[in-house]
Design an enzyme around this catalytic site. Structure first.
Site, PDB file in Angstrom:
ATOM      1  N   ASP A  42       0.837  -1.211   0.000  1.00 44.93           N
ATOM      2  CA  ASP A  42       0.000   0.000   0.000  1.00 44.93           C
ATOM      3  C   ASP A  42       0.871   1.260   0.000  1.00 44.93           C
ATOM      4  O   ASP A  42       0.376   2.379  -0.116  1.00 44.93           O
ATOM      5  CB  ASP A  42      -1.006   0.001   1.159  1.00 44.93           C
ATOM      6  CG  ASP A  42      -0.343   0.057   2.523  1.00 44.93           C
ATOM      7  OD1 ASP A  42       0.884  -0.110   2.610  1.00 44.93           O
ATOM      8  OD2 ASP A  42      -1.075   0.273   3.512  1.00 44.93           O
ATOM      9  N   SER A  43       2.204   1.059   0.077  1.00 46.39           N
ATOM     10  CA  SER A  43       3.132   2.182  -0.094  1.00 46.39           C
ATOM     11  C   SER A  43       2.898   2.852  -1.445  1.00 46.39           C
ATOM     12  O   SER A  43       3.368   3.957  -1.676  1.00 46.39           O
ATOM     13  CB  SER A  43       4.580   1.700   0.016  1.00 46.39           C
ATOM     14  OG  SER A  43       4.824   0.612  -0.852  1.00 46.39           O
ATOM     15  N   ASP A  81      -1.238  -6.146  -0.318  1.00 46.19           N
ATOM     16  CA  ASP A  81      -1.598  -5.467   0.932  1.00 46.19           C
ATOM     17  C   ASP A  81      -3.094  -5.152   0.959  1.00 46.19           C
ATOM     18  O   ASP A  81      -3.635  -4.663  -0.031  1.00 46.19           O
ATOM     19  CB  ASP A  81      -0.869  -4.108   0.980  1.00 46.19           C
ATOM     20  CG  ASP A  81       0.180  -4.048   2.068  1.00 46.19           C
ATOM     21  OD1 ASP A  81       0.122  -4.846   3.012  1.00 46.19           O
ATOM     22  OD2 ASP A  81       1.063  -3.177   1.953  1.00 46.19           O
ATOM     23  N   LYS A 110      -1.599  -9.440   2.624  1.00 47.36           N
ATOM     24  CA  LYS A 110      -0.898  -9.007   3.851  1.00 47.36           C
ATOM     25  C   LYS A 110      -1.796  -8.041   4.604  1.00 47.36           C
ATOM     26  O   LYS A 110      -2.455  -7.193   3.977  1.00 47.36           O
ATOM     27  CB  LYS A 110       0.428  -8.324   3.503  1.00 47.36           C
ATOM     28  CG  LYS A 110       1.108  -7.683   4.721  1.00 47.36           C
ATOM     29  CD  LYS A 110       2.571  -7.344   4.475  1.00 47.36           C
ATOM     30  CE  LYS A 110       2.817  -5.985   3.890  1.00 47.36           C
ATOM     31  NZ  LYS A 110       2.312  -4.843   4.688  1.00 47.36           N
ATOM     32  N   GLU A 112      -1.627  -5.371   8.125  1.00 45.28           N
ATOM     33  CA  GLU A 112      -0.828  -4.822   9.221  1.00 45.28           C
ATOM     34  C   GLU A 112      -1.510  -5.239  10.514  1.00 45.28           C
ATOM     35  O   GLU A 112      -2.727  -5.098  10.652  1.00 45.28           O
ATOM     36  CB  GLU A 112      -0.740  -3.292   9.092  1.00 45.28           C
ATOM     37  CG  GLU A 112       0.116  -2.890   7.911  1.00 45.28           C
ATOM     38  CD  GLU A 112       0.356  -1.390   7.798  1.00 45.28           C
ATOM     39  OE1 GLU A 112       0.097  -0.648   8.770  1.00 45.28           O
ATOM     40  OE2 GLU A 112       0.817  -0.974   6.725  1.00 45.28           O
ATOM     41  N   GLU A 176       8.954  -4.484  10.520  1.00 44.23           N
ATOM     42  CA  GLU A 176       9.355  -3.162  10.000  1.00 44.23           C
ATOM     43  C   GLU A 176       9.958  -2.301  11.111  1.00 44.23           C
ATOM     44  O   GLU A 176       9.315  -2.017  12.129  1.00 44.23           O
ATOM     45  CB  GLU A 176       8.149  -2.448   9.363  1.00 44.23           C
ATOM     46  CG  GLU A 176       8.538  -1.090   8.780  1.00 44.23           C
ATOM     47  CD  GLU A 176       7.589  -0.552   7.728  1.00 44.23           C
ATOM     48  OE1 GLU A 176       6.664  -1.279   7.297  1.00 44.23           O
ATOM     49  OE2 GLU A 176       7.771   0.616   7.333  1.00 44.23           O
TER      50      GLU A 176
HETATM   51  O1  KIV Z   1       3.486  -1.132   1.657  1.00 47.53           O
HETATM   52  C1  KIV Z   1       4.631  -1.596   1.609  1.00 47.53           C
HETATM   53  O2  KIV Z   1       5.398  -1.367   0.658  1.00 47.53           O
HETATM   54  C2  KIV Z   1       5.053  -2.423   2.724  1.00 47.53           C
HETATM   55  C3  KIV Z   1       6.504  -2.790   2.800  1.00 47.53           C
HETATM   56  C4  KIV Z   1       7.300  -1.615   3.176  1.00 47.53           C
HETATM   57  C5  KIV Z   1       6.744  -3.927   3.709  1.00 47.53           C
HETATM   58  O3  KIV Z   1       4.273  -2.773   3.540  1.00 47.53           O
END
Ligand code: KIV
Length: 257
Positions: A42-43, A81, A110, A112, A176
């Site tokens: 989600d970055s 994510d 994934k 969090e 992280e």
């Molecule tokens: O969103 C993302 O890119 C991440 C990584 C930094 C692990 O969660």
């Protein structure tokens, strides 16, 4: 559990896992040759859409990028994510995780983790959805950046949390920005692989945001190593193109019909 994940689990204590983020087919085509895991993180809300947080990413946007990534991937495990607010309770999480899996054909999702969402890991894995956890600095839930696990108390708390996530059925867990010793303890205590970002080499694998590693994002904290300076390469290329257009050197006849 799919075979790709079984292979991944077998690498624990034998081979380091190589993981990177991708948001598109063109990048995942390249990463696929090298990576065990490609994460549609989600970055992308920060990196591609220029937002300060990852808090307003729409599920539909994530699904579209994930489809693109999957279409460029043959062998790596593609993990997607779940955006913040797409898994606020087990029911919502199951509905949206199923949607992501169905629409994108990715391998796993994934989430969090916070102290309240262990039940979500349980519900998803019971429904045969493979789940990667994420602890330490979790941008969806933490207001301020902080390295975690520096004190004994924090270390024990993170270790307990990681063990519970494993018990709930996760196949792997991102650590992280967790202090070295805590990352080591967690990695040694779990059967599932830990994937570190800013958490030292004492994890089973490493992940970085690809745009950071390529020198394209403009975001280079201590834990990032810039392996290229694409910003410089692009700048030079665009400058040359500009010059050619202005001086009528481009396009040439061979570029025309
Ligand atoms: O969103 C993302 O890119 C991440 C990584 C930094 C692990 O969660």
């Amino acid at each position: 559990m799919i075979i790709k994940i079984k292979n991944l689990l077998n690498k624990k204590n034998k081979k380091k896992l190589v993981c990177l983020t991708s948001y598109s087919k063109s990048i995942s085509r390249i990463l696929d040759k090298h990576c065990d895991i490609i994460l549609v993180g989600d970055s992308l809300e920060n990196v591609l859409y220029g937002m300060k947080t990852t808090h307003n990413l729409k599920l539909e946007t994530m699904i579209n990028h994930a489809k693109s990534v999957v279409s460029g991937t043959k062998k790596s495990l593609v993990v997607v994510d779940m955006p913040k607010n797409s898994y606020r309770n087990p029911r919502e999480a199951l509905k949206n995780a199923k949607l992501i899996m169905k629409k994108t054909k990715c391998d796993a999702i994934k989430i969090e983790n916070n102290s309240l969402n262990l039940s979500i890991v349980k519900v998803l894995t019971k429904s045969k959805i493979d789940v990667m956890g994420h602890i330490g600095y979790t941008p969806q839930f933490k207001k301020k950046f902080k390295v975690e696990g520096k004190s004994k108390r924090e270390e024990m708390k993170l270790l307990r949390h990681a063990k519970n996530i494993e018990k709930a059925g996760a196949f792997s867990i991102v650590l992280e920005c967790i202090a070295r010793k805590a990352a080591q303890k967690i990695t040694k205590s779990l059967k599932i692989p830990t994937i570190g970002i800013g958490s030292s080499k004492l994890c089973d694998g490493q992940i970085l945001v690809t745009d950071d590693l390529l020198g394209l994002s403009g975001f280079y904290p201590k834990f990032v190593k810039k392996y290229a300076n694409l910003e410089k390469i692009i700048d030079k290329s665009v400058k040359k193109y500009t010059k050619d257009v202005k001086s009528n050197k481009f396009p040439k006849n061979i570029n025309s019909f």
